[in-house]
Scaffold this active site. Structure first.
Site, mmCIF file in Angstrom:
data_model
loop_
_atom_site.group_PDB
_atom_site.id
_atom_site.type_symbol
_atom_site.label_atom_id
_atom_site.label_comp_id
_atom_site.label_asym_id
_atom_site.label_seq_id
_atom_site.Cartn_x
_atom_site.Cartn_y
_atom_site.Cartn_z
ATOM 1 N N ARG A 136 12.732 3.560 -1.411
ATOM 2 C CA ARG A 136 11.655 3.273 -1.705
ATOM 3 C C ARG A 136 11.518 4.147 -2.824
ATOM 4 O O ARG A 136 12.128 4.390 -3.428
ATOM 5 C CB ARG A 136 11.205 4.676 -0.919
ATOM 6 C CG ARG A 136 10.607 4.121 0.301
ATOM 7 C CD ARG A 136 9.576 5.434 1.387
ATOM 8 N NE ARG A 136 8.263 5.447 0.698
ATOM 9 C CZ ARG A 136 7.762 6.789 0.793
ATOM 10 N NH1 ARG A 136 7.230 7.598 1.500
ATOM 11 N NH2 ARG A 136 6.227 6.411 -0.346
ATOM 12 N N ILE B 37 4.995 -3.410 -7.709
ATOM 13 C CA ILE B 37 4.159 -2.372 -7.972
ATOM 14 C C ILE B 37 5.559 -0.626 -6.956
ATOM 15 O O ILE B 37 5.106 -1.196 -5.936
ATOM 16 C CB ILE B 37 3.433 -1.936 -7.495
ATOM 17 C CG1 ILE B 37 2.119 -3.179 -8.176
ATOM 18 C CG2 ILE B 37 1.746 -1.242 -7.583
ATOM 19 C CD1 ILE B 37 0.894 -3.478 -7.794
ATOM 20 N N GLY C 267 1.161 -0.896 -0.079
ATOM 21 C CA GLY C 267 -0.248 0.238 0.047
ATOM 22 C C GLY C 267 0.647 0.944 -0.173
ATOM 23 O O GLY C 267 2.193 1.690 -1.049
ATOM 24 N N GLU C 268 0.926 2.284 0.547
ATOM 25 C CA GLU C 268 1.245 3.058 0.542
ATOM 26 C C GLU C 268 2.489 3.195 2.061
ATOM 27 O O GLU C 268 1.064 3.377 3.151
ATOM 28 C CB GLU C 268 0.769 4.618 0.403
ATOM 29 C CG GLU C 268 1.135 5.306 0.420
ATOM 30 C CD GLU C 268 2.485 5.493 -0.269
ATOM 31 O OE1 GLU C 268 1.776 5.121 -2.027
ATOM 32 O OE2 GLU C 268 4.160 5.726 -0.469
ATOM 33 N N SER C 269 3.328 3.518 2.424
ATOM 34 C CA SER C 269 3.815 3.829 3.848
ATOM 35 C C SER C 269 3.969 4.551 4.854
ATOM 36 O O SER C 269 2.741 4.068 5.522
ATOM 37 C CB SER C 269 5.537 2.751 3.412
ATOM 38 O OG SER C 269 5.657 4.002 2.605
ATOM 39 N N GLU D 242 1.269 -11.863 -2.493
ATOM 40 C CA GLU D 242 -0.828 -11.929 -3.273
ATOM 41 C C GLU D 242 -1.749 -12.158 -4.084
ATOM 42 O O GLU D 242 -2.324 -11.938 -4.682
ATOM 43 C CB GLU D 242 -1.169 -11.449 -1.795
ATOM 44 C CG GLU D 242 -1.140 -9.886 -1.888
ATOM 45 C CD GLU D 242 -0.081 -9.284 -1.662
ATOM 46 O OE1 GLU D 242 1.399 -9.544 -1.466
ATOM 47 O OE2 GLU D 242 -0.126 -7.464 -1.877
ATOM 48 N N HIS E 24 5.078 -8.476 -4.478
ATOM 49 C CA HIS E 24 3.531 -8.931 -4.253
ATOM 50 C C HIS E 24 3.214 -10.376 -4.278
ATOM 51 O O HIS E 24 2.261 -10.468 -5.210
ATOM 52 C CB HIS E 24 2.546 -7.736 -4.464
ATOM 53 C CG HIS E 24 2.169 -5.676 -4.264
ATOM 54 N ND1 HIS E 24 1.823 -5.796 -3.045
ATOM 55 C CD2 HIS E 24 3.681 -5.490 -4.917
ATOM 56 C CE1 HIS E 24 2.081 -4.215 -2.964
ATOM 57 N NE2 HIS E 24 3.143 -4.538 -3.758
ATOM 58 N N CYS F 102 6.463 -5.281 0.629
ATOM 59 C CA CYS F 102 6.259 -3.590 0.003
ATOM 60 C C CYS F 102 5.996 -2.615 0.599
ATOM 61 O O CYS F 102 7.249 -2.587 1.631
ATOM 62 C CB CYS F 102 5.508 -4.110 -1.273
ATOM 63 S SG CYS F 102 5.700 -2.551 -2.613
HETATM 64 N N1 GLN Z 1 5.918 2.788 -2.304
HETATM 65 C C1 GLN Z 1 5.272 2.574 -2.334
HETATM 66 C C2 GLN Z 1 5.571 3.175 -0.266
HETATM 67 O O1 GLN Z 1 6.589 3.480 -0.882
HETATM 68 C C3 GLN Z 1 5.099 1.037 -2.179
HETATM 69 C C4 GLN Z 1 4.031 0.378 -3.037
HETATM 70 C C5 GLN Z 1 3.378 -0.658 -2.504
HETATM 71 O O2 GLN Z 1 3.224 -1.532 -1.565
HETATM 72 N N2 GLN Z 1 2.797 -1.708 -3.882
HETATM 73 O O3 GLN Z 1 4.799 2.723 1.319
#
Ligand code: GLN
Length: 213
Positions: free
Chosen positions: A106, A133, A47-49, A171, A169, A79
């Site tokens: 990242r 991704i 997701g988005e850290s 999953e 990923h 990720c």
């Molecule tokens: N780029 C995202 C981040 O920095 C990570 C991307 C992902 O979880 N697919 O959190």
């Protein structure tokens, strides 16, 4: 076996689907109370850290999660989850959980390669399909950290005791072997010790002995 799936943001539903396919019990973690429930392992999804880190702080969950992982709770982090575990994020002062002695970069594959698919090894597992991704990479790993996957000369999966982190990923593909590898970390303990009560009071020392096979 019960797996907690952090479900604050990102691709948690896909992990739950894999656990269903493997016949594992799971529940979603959305609050401090959920986090305090008994579990045998935890998944931190992609997701988005930055968002996930903020929500963990806002909901007062960060310290509890950090303590659980530090005490040896098996964790599979994908990720963004890998970024949450890292002791250091390049060019960033932020540390979220900081339980894994690694440095991560990242969005390490740049804009051109924002999303791509590759095949490679994951530890002893051969030809694993990997979906990337906006993925991070490991740029430095501590001495006790075992690299599990290398793609384009970059470390994209690693394990440190009870913590398994992947930049890709697992999953999002049909291949369930990475999840099975993770589940084997705590299944093995049950086979050897055969007691859930013991498991829940297990010390980090025991975990270390357990997973060095
Ligand atoms: N780029 C995202 C981040 O920095 C990570 C991307 C992902 O979880 N697919 O959190």
């Amino acid at each position: 076996m019960v797996v907690g799936v952090l479900a604050l943001q990102g691709a948690f539903v896909e992990h739950e689907a894999v656990l269903d396919r493997l016949g594992e019990e799971w529940f979603e973690i959305r609050s401090l109370d959920d986090l305090k429930r008994g579990m045998d392992g935890i998944i931190l999804p992609g997701g988005e850290s930055t968002v996930q880190g903020k929500l963990l702080r806002d909901f007062g969950m960060l310290d509890e999660l950090k303590a659980k992982i530090g005490a040896g709770l098996p964790v599979l982090a994908t990720c963004a989850g890998m970024i949450l575990l890292a002791e250091k994020i390049e060019d960033d002062e932020t540390v979220h959980l900081g339980t894994m002695p690694v440095t991560v970069r990242r969005n390490a594959f740049g804009r051109q390669l924002g999303s791509f698919n590759a095949r490679g090894d994951f530890g002893d597992l051969k030809d694993v399909e990997m979906e990337f991704i906006r993925a991070p990479i490991f740029t430095d790993i501590g001495g006790d950290v075992e690299p599990l996957s290398i793609i384009n000369q970059k470390i994209v999966a690693a394990r440190y005791n009870n913590q398994v982190a992947t930049a890709f990923h697992p999953e999002l593909t049909d291949d369930t072997r990475v999840h099975q590898y993770f589940l084997s970390i705590f299944h093995r303990f049950f086979t050897e010790r055969g007691s859930k009560g013991l498991f829940q009071t297990i010390s980090l020392f025991s975990y270390r002995k357990l997973i060095k096979y």
